[in-house]
Design an enzyme around this catalytic site. Structure first.
Site, mmCIF file in Angstrom:
data_model
loop_
_atom_site.group_PDB
_atom_site.id
_atom_site.type_symbol
_atom_site.label_atom_id
_atom_site.label_comp_id
_atom_site.label_asym_id
_atom_site.label_seq_id
_atom_site.Cartn_x
_atom_site.Cartn_y
_atom_site.Cartn_z
ATOM 1 N N ASP A 96 0.816 -1.209 0.000
ATOM 2 C CA ASP A 96 0.000 0.000 0.000
ATOM 3 C C ASP A 96 0.858 1.270 0.000
ATOM 4 O O ASP A 96 2.023 1.244 0.380
ATOM 5 C CB ASP A 96 -0.886 0.046 1.258
ATOM 6 C CG ASP A 96 -1.975 -1.008 1.250
ATOM 7 O OD1 ASP A 96 -1.969 -1.888 0.377
ATOM 8 O OD2 ASP A 96 -2.834 -0.956 2.151
ATOM 9 N N HIS A 247 3.853 -2.141 2.912
ATOM 10 C CA HIS A 247 3.854 -0.784 2.338
ATOM 11 C C HIS A 247 5.075 -0.549 1.451
ATOM 12 O O HIS A 247 6.177 -0.968 1.817
ATOM 13 C CB HIS A 247 3.799 0.251 3.468
ATOM 14 C CG HIS A 247 2.535 0.157 4.275
ATOM 15 N ND1 HIS A 247 2.406 -0.691 5.344
ATOM 16 C CD2 HIS A 247 1.340 0.753 4.119
ATOM 17 C CE1 HIS A 247 1.166 -0.596 5.825
ATOM 18 N NE2 HIS A 247 0.497 0.272 5.103
HETATM 19 ZN ZN LIG Z 1 -2.254 3.022 3.517
#
Ligand SMILES: [Zn+2]
Length: 284
Positions: A96, A247
């Site tokens: 993400d 991430h």
């Molecule tokens: Zn996020």
């Protein structure tokens, strides 16, 4: 350093960044001539039926008594709707908050097709990196325009976050997303009633690395070490199922993602493969 937006931080736009050009079709449609900042304006869309959106209350993260359990909030109650994707028959990584300059190292390492949930703001400010992710054949979903906690926003502001993220993808990669991951897992039936009208299907997770804690420590949570992350991944690998939240917004979390990839290997699925290879909205 190209500008990227991360959780809770606002990076200034670097003048040297070459943004995705603002397309003429978007000017005709919005009356605007440049990409918005972190608070995108609401542009009404004729295919969104506001009367289909249930009137659950807006609330800030953690204020979970605002609505009854029927609101089905994932971050509050772990509630998952029938069309949400939360797990995977094969243990698989998802990334993400990109694209960011750090994403490149990850692209050079992954040998399988992974899933990235990108922020529209980061897409238009890192357009080359976005196209590299697409060229490598990875699956890209939307993670909103600028990473707000959606349940705290009005219906119009939620629509703005989704529409601008989709326009960023259209303008940068001629690509329309089907998959959507809510920032902070903030999704309830009010948010779902909006994202479904965009043809989006929500993707959650059942394994969290908390890798971001190594970048932005949170004193309200127990401290986490890199070794703990790897120990958890080895445990998850034993039954080899699930979706892992990671991430690619910073070098640190990308380095961790590369080490996690070494532990799991490249026998992984994209989110579309997790739910049987379908690439269009699942019936529910
Ligand atoms: Zn996020």
């Amino acid at each position: 350093m190209a500008s990227t937006v991360n959780k809770n931080t606002e990076a200034p736009i670097d003048a040297s960044v070459v943004q995705t050009p603002f397309p003429n079709w978007l000017t005709s449609f919005t009356g605007l001539t440049k990409w918005p900042g972190l608070n995108p304006p609401y542009i009404p869309l004729d295919f969104i039926n506001m009367s289909k959106i249930p009137p659950y209350k807006q609330y800030n993260s953690g204020f979970c008594d605002a609505n009854p359990p029927e609101a089905c909030a994932f971050d509050c109650d772990g509630c998952v709707a029938p069309d949400d994707v939360k797990t995977c028959p094969k243990l698989s990584q998802t990334f993400d908050d990109g694209p960011s300059p750090a994403t490149e190292k990850l692209l050079n390492t992954l040998k399988h097709k992974a899933t990235f949930f990108n922020l529209g703001y980061n897409i238009v400010n890192n357009p080359d990196m976005y196209r590299k992710v697409l060229e490598k054949g990875h699956l890209i979903g939307t993670h909103t325009w600028s990473h707000p906690y959606l349940p705290s926003l009005s219906n119009e502001k939620i629509i703005a976050q989704i529409e601008w993220s989709i326009w960023a993808m259209n303008a940068t990669g001629n690509h329309t997303p089907k998959w959507f991951r809510p920032p902070y897992g903030g999704i309830d039936n009010r948010v779902r009633a909006i994202t479904r009208q965009f043809g989006l299907q929500a993707v959650l997770w059942d394994h969290d690395t908390f890798d971001w804690q190594l970048v932005t420590p949170d004193n309200t949570l127990p401290p986490r070490s890199e070794q703990q992350i790897y120990d958890n991944v080895k445990k998850w690998k034993q039954n080899d199922k699930g979706l892992i939240l990671e991430h690619d917004g910073s070098d640190r979390t990308v380095d961790i993602g590369i080490n996690v990839n070494r532990i799991i290997g490249d026998d992984q699925f994209s989110v579309a493969q997790c739910v049987g290879g379908i690439d269009y909205i699942k019936h529910f």
